[in-house]
Design a protein around this motif. Structure first.
Motif, mmCIF file in Angstrom:
data_model
loop_
_atom_site.group_PDB
_atom_site.id
_atom_site.type_symbol
_atom_site.label_atom_id
_atom_site.label_comp_id
_atom_site.label_asym_id
_atom_site.label_seq_id
_atom_site.Cartn_x
_atom_site.Cartn_y
_atom_site.Cartn_z
ATOM 1 N N TRP A 123 87.798 39.162 24.078
ATOM 2 C CA TRP A 123 86.460 39.621 24.457
ATOM 3 C C TRP A 123 85.520 39.691 23.256
ATOM 4 C CZ3 TRP A 123 83.255 43.618 23.084
ATOM 5 C CH2 TRP A 123 82.147 43.819 23.896
ATOM 6 N N VAL A 124 86.027 40.139 22.138
ATOM 7 C CA VAL A 124 85.196 40.342 20.949
ATOM 8 C C VAL A 124 84.530 39.054 20.492
ATOM 9 C CG1 VAL A 124 85.239 41.101 18.533
ATOM 10 C CG2 VAL A 124 86.591 42.298 20.233
ATOM 11 N N PHE A 130 73.845 42.484 22.908
ATOM 12 C CA PHE A 130 74.354 41.240 22.339
ATOM 13 C C PHE A 130 73.424 40.053 22.529
ATOM 14 C CE2 PHE A 130 77.954 43.831 23.927
ATOM 15 C CZ PHE A 130 78.316 44.350 22.701
ATOM 16 N N ASN A 131 72.743 39.996 23.667
ATOM 17 C CA ASN A 131 71.768 38.934 23.932
ATOM 18 C C ASN A 131 72.317 37.530 23.681
ATOM 19 O OD1 ASN A 131 69.779 40.852 24.658
ATOM 20 N ND2 ASN A 131 69.393 41.211 22.478
ATOM 21 N N GLY A 132 73.497 37.267 24.232
ATOM 22 C CA GLY A 132 74.064 35.927 24.152
ATOM 23 C C GLY A 132 75.045 35.693 23.017
ATOM 24 N N LEU A 173 81.567 40.341 18.116
ATOM 25 C CA LEU A 173 81.943 40.164 16.710
ATOM 26 C C LEU A 173 80.742 39.703 15.889
ATOM 27 C CD1 LEU A 173 84.040 40.169 14.455
ATOM 28 C CD2 LEU A 173 84.674 37.837 15.154
ATOM 29 N N ARG A 174 80.034 38.709 16.376
ATOM 30 C CA ARG A 174 78.852 38.218 15.659
ATOM 31 C C ARG A 174 77.847 39.349 15.484
ATOM 32 N NH1 ARG A 174 79.255 35.313 12.297
ATOM 33 N NH2 ARG A 174 80.684 34.156 13.566
ATOM 34 N N VAL A 207 78.539 48.616 19.463
ATOM 35 C CA VAL A 207 79.564 47.962 20.287
ATOM 36 C C VAL A 207 80.474 49.021 20.893
ATOM 37 C CG1 VAL A 207 81.516 46.354 20.295
ATOM 38 C CG2 VAL A 207 79.452 45.800 18.985
ATOM 39 N N ARG A 208 80.833 50.001 20.102
ATOM 40 C CA ARG A 208 81.685 51.074 20.645
ATOM 41 C C ARG A 208 80.957 51.823 21.761
ATOM 42 N NH1 ARG A 208 84.936 56.092 17.977
ATOM 43 N NH2 ARG A 208 85.590 56.922 19.974
#
Length: 135
Positions: free
Chosen positions: A96-97, A106-108, A112-113, A126-127
């Motif tokens: 998933w990350v 995240f917007n796409g 991770l990125r 993210v958390r």
């Protein structure tokens, strides 16, 4: 009947070398599952130098800076949330990350990125996102 006394100093504190060793062991195991490069790992740890990174790789008992412990703590929370969300398939939790995500923030881009922007708040975002999804 007397109350059971709990001594908060029974276990290792977060600023002890033992806590540093445990945190780093977790971090490097998680990075292997996520397939992160050395550069990505260094960024997630707070853009540590190569010397510091390889000192950490040896996972000695070392007192970690508060910032580093905070980052690893957020990563632990991310791992826990993903383990709960994907409890039937831990492989998906690790994947998933790295997968693109259209949800805010995240917007796409992948989580991770997003975290590789390098700020603690990016990892915390993210958390928080996952904690919201998890409920």
């Amino acid at each position: 009947m007397p109350a059971l006394a709990i001594n908060r100093n029974d276990g290792p504190g977060v600023d002890t070398p033992e806590a540093g060793r445990v945190a780093l062991k977790f971090f490097f195991n998680l990075m292997a599952h996520w397939g992160c490069s050395v550069e990505e790992q260094r960024t997630l740890l707070g853009s540590v130098s190569n010397t510091t990174f390889y000192k950490y790789r040896r996972t000695p008992d070392i007192r970690l800076p508060h910032d580093t412990l905070e980052r690893i703590s957020y990563l632990m929370g991310i791992h826990k949330a993903l383990s709960i969300i994907f409890s039937n398939n831990l492989g998906r939790a690790y994947e998933w990350v790295g997968k693109p995500n259209t949800a805010a923030p995240f917007n796409g881009q992948s989580a991770l990125r997003y975290m590789l922007a390098g700020r603690v708040v990016d990892i915390a975002d993210v958390r928080r996102y996952l904690d919201g999804v998890r409920g």
